[in-house]
Design a protein around this motif. Structure first.
Motif, PDB file in Angstrom:
ATOM      1  N   MET A  16      53.922  99.913  56.658  1.00 38.86           N
ATOM      2  CA  MET A  16      54.984  99.774  57.604  1.00 38.86           C
ATOM      3  C   MET A  16      54.674  98.564  58.487  1.00 38.86           C
ATOM      4  O   MET A  16      53.561  98.418  58.930  1.00 38.86           O
ATOM      5  N   SER A  17      55.626  97.716  58.723  1.00 39.60           N
ATOM      6  CA  SER A  17      55.387  96.482  59.458  1.00 39.60           C
ATOM      7  C   SER A  17      55.406  96.729  60.961  1.00 39.60           C
ATOM      8  O   SER A  17      55.992  97.679  61.445  1.00 39.60           O
ATOM      9  N   TRP A  71      66.730 104.853  56.099  1.00 37.78           N
ATOM     10  CA  TRP A  71      65.535 104.536  56.891  1.00 37.78           C
ATOM     11  C   TRP A  71      65.558 103.093  57.383  1.00 37.78           C
ATOM     12  O   TRP A  71      65.127 102.809  58.493  1.00 37.78           O
ATOM     13  N   LEU A  72      66.073 102.190  56.567  1.00 36.45           N
ATOM     14  CA  LEU A  72      66.180 100.792  56.995  1.00 36.45           C
ATOM     15  C   LEU A  72      67.171 100.651  58.142  1.00 36.45           C
ATOM     16  O   LEU A  72      66.913  99.940  59.112  1.00 36.45           O
ATOM     17  N   LYS A  73      68.306 101.321  58.047  1.00 36.21           N
ATOM     18  CA  LYS A  73      69.328 101.244  59.104  1.00 36.21           C
ATOM     19  C   LYS A  73      68.788 101.846  60.403  1.00 36.21           C
ATOM     20  O   LYS A  73      68.991 101.289  61.481  1.00 36.21           O
ATOM     21  N   VAL A  74      68.091 102.979  60.287  1.00 38.58           N
ATOM     22  CA  VAL A  74      67.526 103.650  61.454  1.00 38.58           C
ATOM     23  C   VAL A  74      66.335 102.854  62.004  1.00 38.58           C
ATOM     24  O   VAL A  74      66.082 102.864  63.208  1.00 38.58           O
ATOM     25  N   ARG A 126      58.352  99.476  62.264  1.00 38.62           N
ATOM     26  CA  ARG A 126      59.627  99.579  61.539  1.00 38.62           C
ATOM     27  C   ARG A 126      59.335 100.015  60.118  1.00 38.62           C
ATOM     28  O   ARG A 126      58.283  99.709  59.568  1.00 38.62           O
ATOM     29  N   PHE A 127      60.290 100.694  59.527  1.00 38.31           N
ATOM     30  CA  PHE A 127      60.140 101.140  58.152  1.00 38.31           C
ATOM     31  C   PHE A 127      60.076  99.939  57.217  1.00 38.31           C
ATOM     32  O   PHE A 127      60.920  99.050  57.285  1.00 38.31           O
TER      33      PHE A 127
END
Length: 150
Positions: free
Chosen positions: A1-2, A79-82, A12-13
């Motif tokens: 996770m970055s 998960w990317l949007k959240v 962030r995911f």
């Protein structure tokens, strides 16, 4: 996770890191792999394998692995949007099969999370085997956050 530039912010995911972990789950057993992503979309792939064929005489990939691919691509898009990994449940995932996948071809699944409400995520996407203009399936789905809010 970055990591974010704010050291106090949660990471962030990162779907690349997530798929690099290769959890012992059904996606790993099916061979689903990461391809690409954006802020609200993901693209995964399901390589063709003989043990995933549903019609042996025709070499057609079974529908189950394609549905699993699209469910995973949709979850990753959420998960990317959240912006973080958050447990959620698939409430509904409709898949309309337009044609069978071509024998020996990798199936590519792309999903987009186009709307978030307080507890529901809405996704849409498609699967193809090399030409996005000739999809083999379309999907639309809803996911519910395990927590009260995204």
């Amino acid at each position: 996770m970055s990591q974010s530039s704010d050291p106090a912010a949660p990471p962030r995911f990162d779907p690349r890191a997530f798929f690099a972990l290769r959890f012992p789950n059904h996606g790993n057993r099916l061979g689903v792999a990461y391809r690409d992503h954006g802020e609200d979309w993901s693209e995964l792939e399901q390589p063709w394998r003989a043990e995933l064929v549903g019609q042996e005489e025709a070499g057609v990939l079974a529908s189950g692995p394609i549905l699993a691919l699209m469910d995973m691509a949709s979850s990753v898009a959420v998960w990317l949007k959240v912006g973080r990994f958050l447990p959620h449940a698939t409430l509904d995932l409709r898949i309309d099969y337009l044609r069978p996948a071509r024998t020996g071809q990798t199936v590519i699944g792309r999903a987009e999370c186009y709307r978030l409400t307080r507890s529901i995520a809405f996704v849409r996407g498609q699967a193809h085997d090399g030409d996005p203009a000739d999809p083999l399936a379309h999907v639309a789905g809803t996911f519910m956050a395990a927590e009260a809010y995204w």
